[in-house]
Design an enzyme around this catalytic site. Sequence first.
Site, PDB file in Angstrom:
ATOM      1  N   TRP A 359       0.806  -1.360   0.225  1.00  0.00           N
ATOM      2  CA  TRP A 359       0.129   0.085   0.097  1.00  0.00           C
ATOM      3  C   TRP A 359       0.746   1.339  -0.104  1.00  0.00           C
ATOM      4  O   TRP A 359       0.544   2.403  -0.270  1.00  0.00           O
ATOM      5  CB  TRP A 359      -1.091  -0.149   1.253  1.00  0.00           C
ATOM      6  CG  TRP A 359      -0.269   0.261   2.631  1.00  0.00           C
ATOM      7  CD1 TRP A 359       0.701  -0.463   3.071  1.00  0.00           C
ATOM      8  CD2 TRP A 359      -0.632   0.934   3.436  1.00  0.00           C
ATOM      9  NE1 TRP A 359       0.902   0.154   4.168  1.00  0.00           N
ATOM     10  CE2 TRP A 359       0.087   0.973   4.596  1.00  0.00           C
ATOM     11  CE3 TRP A 359      -1.896   1.993   3.852  1.00  0.00           C
ATOM     12  CZ2 TRP A 359      -0.061   1.591   5.773  1.00  0.00           C
ATOM     13  CZ3 TRP A 359      -1.895   2.570   5.112  1.00  0.00           C
ATOM     14  CH2 TRP A 359      -1.085   2.404   6.135  1.00  0.00           C
ATOM     15  N   ASP A 360       2.237   1.006   0.359  1.00  0.00           N
ATOM     16  CA  ASP A 360       3.309   2.098   0.172  1.00  0.00           C
ATOM     17  C   ASP A 360       3.163   2.935  -1.017  1.00  0.00           C
ATOM     18  O   ASP A 360       3.203   4.208  -1.226  1.00  0.00           O
ATOM     19  CB  ASP A 360       4.707   1.725   0.341  1.00  0.00           C
ATOM     20  CG  ASP A 360       4.888   0.755   1.863  1.00  0.00           C
ATOM     21  OD1 ASP A 360       3.929   0.028   2.029  1.00  0.00           O
ATOM     22  OD2 ASP A 360       5.843   0.724   2.057  1.00  0.00           O
ATOM     23  N   GLU A 499       0.491  -2.840  12.709  1.00  0.00           N
ATOM     24  CA  GLU A 499       0.513  -4.429  12.657  1.00  0.00           C
ATOM     25  C   GLU A 499       0.795  -5.104  13.931  1.00  0.00           C
ATOM     26  O   GLU A 499       1.167  -6.514  14.082  1.00  0.00           O
ATOM     27  CB  GLU A 499       1.497  -4.892  11.764  1.00  0.00           C
ATOM     28  CG  GLU A 499       1.403  -4.136  10.317  1.00  0.00           C
ATOM     29  CD  GLU A 499       2.335  -4.579   8.984  1.00  0.00           C
ATOM     30  OE1 GLU A 499       3.747  -4.728   9.695  1.00  0.00           O
ATOM     31  OE2 GLU A 499       2.307  -4.519   8.056  1.00  0.00           O
ATOM     32  N   LYS A 610       2.625   0.310  16.279  1.00  0.00           N
ATOM     33  CA  LYS A 610       3.854   0.440  15.532  1.00  0.00           C
ATOM     34  C   LYS A 610       3.801   1.522  14.843  1.00  0.00           C
ATOM     35  O   LYS A 610       4.960   2.084  14.556  1.00  0.00           O
ATOM     36  CB  LYS A 610       3.732  -0.946  14.578  1.00  0.00           C
ATOM     37  CG  LYS A 610       4.891  -1.162  13.627  1.00  0.00           C
ATOM     38  CD  LYS A 610       4.812  -2.289  12.801  1.00  0.00           C
ATOM     39  CE  LYS A 610       5.814  -2.355  11.881  1.00  0.00           C
ATOM     40  NZ  LYS A 610       5.721  -3.347  10.634  1.00  0.00           N
ATOM     41  N   GLN A 611       2.784   2.089  14.067  1.00  0.00           N
ATOM     42  CA  GLN A 611       2.678   3.076  13.333  1.00  0.00           C
ATOM     43  C   GLN A 611       1.225   3.747  13.369  1.00  0.00           C
ATOM     44  O   GLN A 611       0.338   3.138  13.816  1.00  0.00           O
ATOM     45  CB  GLN A 611       3.175   2.712  11.937  1.00  0.00           C
ATOM     46  CG  GLN A 611       2.001   1.644  11.238  1.00  0.00           C
ATOM     47  CD  GLN A 611       2.612   0.927  10.136  1.00  0.00           C
ATOM     48  OE1 GLN A 611       3.094  -0.337  10.256  1.00  0.00           O
ATOM     49  NE2 GLN A 611       2.531   1.219   9.035  1.00  0.00           N
TER      50      GLN A 611
HETATM   51  C1  BGC Z   1       4.739  -1.720   7.696  1.00  0.00           C
HETATM   52  C2  BGC Z   1       3.897  -1.646   6.549  1.00  0.00           C
HETATM   53  C3  BGC Z   1       4.419  -1.359   4.943  1.00  0.00           C
HETATM   54  C4  BGC Z   1       5.632  -2.399   4.976  1.00  0.00           C
HETATM   55  C5  BGC Z   1       6.276  -1.985   3.671  1.00  0.00           C
HETATM   56  C6  BGC Z   1       5.861  -2.671   7.467  1.00  0.00           C
HETATM   57  O1  BGC Z   1       6.746  -2.560   8.386  1.00  0.00           O
HETATM   58  O2  BGC Z   1       4.101  -1.910   9.009  1.00  0.00           O
HETATM   59  O3  BGC Z   1       2.892  -0.533   6.724  1.00  0.00           O
HETATM   60  O4  BGC Z   1       3.584  -1.505   4.108  1.00  0.00           O
HETATM   61  O5  BGC Z   1       6.368  -2.246   5.998  1.00  0.00           O
HETATM   62  O6  BGC Z   1       6.956  -0.924   3.784  1.00  0.00           O
END
Ligand code: BGC
Length: 779
Positions: A359-360, A499, A610-611
């Site tokens: 999704w990035d 996550e 986490k984010q």
């Molecule tokens: C993040 C995801 C991201 C992926 C690739 C993961 O660590 O939690 O949101 O899409 O890294 O960058």
Amino acid sequence: MALRNRFTEKVRSFISEDEWLVARENYDPEENLAYESIFGLANGNMGNRAIFEEGGVRKTLPANYINGVFDKSEAFMRELANTPNWVELKMYYECNPIGIEDCKDIKDFITILDMKKGIVCKHYIVCSSDGRETLIERIKFLSRVNTNVGTHRTYFTPLNYSGLIEFENNVDGTITNFIDFPRFRVKHLNTLDINDMEGMGCYVESETRDFKLPIGTATAIQIRNDNEEDKCRSKRFSRFGEMATEFFDALCEEKETLIIDKYAAICTGRHFDNVYEACKKQLTLFVNNGFEKELKAHFNAYQQLWAAADVKITGDDELQKALRFNIFHLMSTPNPEDNGTNIGAKLIHGEEYGGHAFWDTELFTLPFFTWVFPNIAQKLVEYRYNLLDKAKENAIANGYKGAKYPWESADTGDEECPSWTIEPDGTCYRCYVADYEHHVTSAVAYGANRYFEVTNDEEFMATKGIKIILETARFWVSRCEYVEELDQYNIYKVTGPDEWHEPIDNNAYTNHLAKWNILKAVERIGHYEKNNHELYTHLCEELNLSKEEMSEWVNVANKINLKGTEGLIEQFDGYFDLEDVTISEWDENNMPIAPQRMREIPKQKTSILKQADVVMLMFLLENTFDMETQKINFEYYEKRTLHRSSLSPSIHCLMGLRVGDSKRAYDYLTRSAFVDIYNNQGNTREGLHAASAGGTWQCVVMGYCGMAIDSDGILHFKPKLPDNWGMVSFNIVWKGTPLHITVSKDDVVVKSQDSIPYRVNNEERKSASQICKDCIVKN
Ligand code: BGC
């Protein structure tokens, strides 16, 4: 002293002013891997890590990746296959290797990335234990004009000795992925042939092991001195297993400079029927053109790219450089001519995440391309369209309808996120993200829709985008479960952007975006029903879509459990019952330190994220939440977000600005902008952070310059420049029209060839239609 003055005149003349240079001024082998990514070069077709050309280095991960060249073999998933190493050029004096780690001492060390010109230059003196000193200088680039070729030039000067210098030019077909990680190491290519390319140099022909995609790698060498005298003696070609080698030597006087050009051509079956012939043709052309002619064309290509993409900030030099660093790597990576490839989470600078699109792309990097290089953005959205049928199969295989995009996507559209991985300590780890992290599907629809809003590419929307948006909506409807007692639809068992809590029920982010996706589909098809009935009927037939189904969609969308739209929003069912832990310490890079409690109980039992999750939701769906709600949620979640994903800081910058927290916003901007230059996530060795590169651009343009599209489709600017910034200027392409925008603290001026309406802080404006010499956007 200007950095370029640390090079001799021969190299200096190619190098730009300091503001365009990222420099490494000390040699510490521990930093090699991170710098191989930071100075990695890409040209839209391939990416090459910045290894030391002379080899002999212990900490190094040589890699040449090609967009779209994937293979699985024994790996957990299809991953970008490392292709033969064409860079190596070893040097010897009386059989003693000469190089950065084959010496007693190193003097005058400097290597630079010149972002303006797309080159990497090196300068150092290696001192041997018997007192010999050799000056090595280099220039390397991957041509942005002929994207199948790359080269490096070495200036070799014995400073205090004369004699015979021997050279070993290699093309190494033994290369593997994960060279430094024994457990993950995979050789993705079979070597089919090794020859001297009819006397031209070295040639290795390989193929990927699964799909048998051919790859040709060819090199040729030229060696001369300053007086243009050919210095090459006794050339000899040899095969060593899967390695093609060419030995040659040259007599060299003290202080004489040998100039060694190594030309390479790399051609794959993705673009050529006969890779041998293609390599021969490209290499011959390249050698005939010569290093300097190709370099000049390459500089011109970067000049045009920067004319379109540069964002100039006055008053903040460090940030300016970091922003350019992000733009440089971002615009160098995707292939403007190939809609079968996308952008990996680590760009094309390292092999972590296998070069997969996440999704990035849609939410972090695509916005940059959509606004700046719509031609590249088009390829990125078409990539998703090309894999729509696979996404439909993926939905059915998982028991749903419509199209479910894979969490990680390579060339086939299959799910490439492994279910199992091995931790460094050897334990097997069951990875659930592919099973539950479904929000990528709404991101794909969001990206396609936004691409259309900005470019007005009607053709794309009518033939491709609409199908993506409809089929993804259909997936969400089938993903929702009705709860009769509550007359509401829930979405169970998902992983949201955060996550660390999985699987969970009713993630606010996932549910809101599902609703957005469904209603956007209804709105878009409704538009065709009114304005293009023929297309509407055609789409309904092709997608087997009825009025009843669509009214059911509206019913479901309006009853999705949103976890609220006002006040503090719970991230998912039960989040507020977790042990509440907040962040109270930050490290030397101003990154939050994990609270002690996280070492005592499993992190999923705490409220630490986490984010960005709810904060990310508010960034995307601004109009769904009032300002007070956005403030409350930013305040609350910011204290609990560890930013262990590099996706997170840019979103906190954007939201910090929106809610008026300029101090924290600026902190987050720097965390995002410098993520790789400072290696503040500690993993730059694995590749560069694509999402934070795109996120950083958004922070400056959408955040500080306040650029947004109003609900009536008018471009609106609400600048919020920090005190130390003077002006920001940049180019965009708005619905096909190039615009040049200058933002100061209290005003915005838009220049364009056509008269364009826009708003500044709610005031209606029109760009004067004029000859706009700044609007040199390459479309
Ligand atoms: C993040 C995801 C991201 C992926 C690739 C993961 O660590 O939690 O949101 O899409 O890294 O960058």
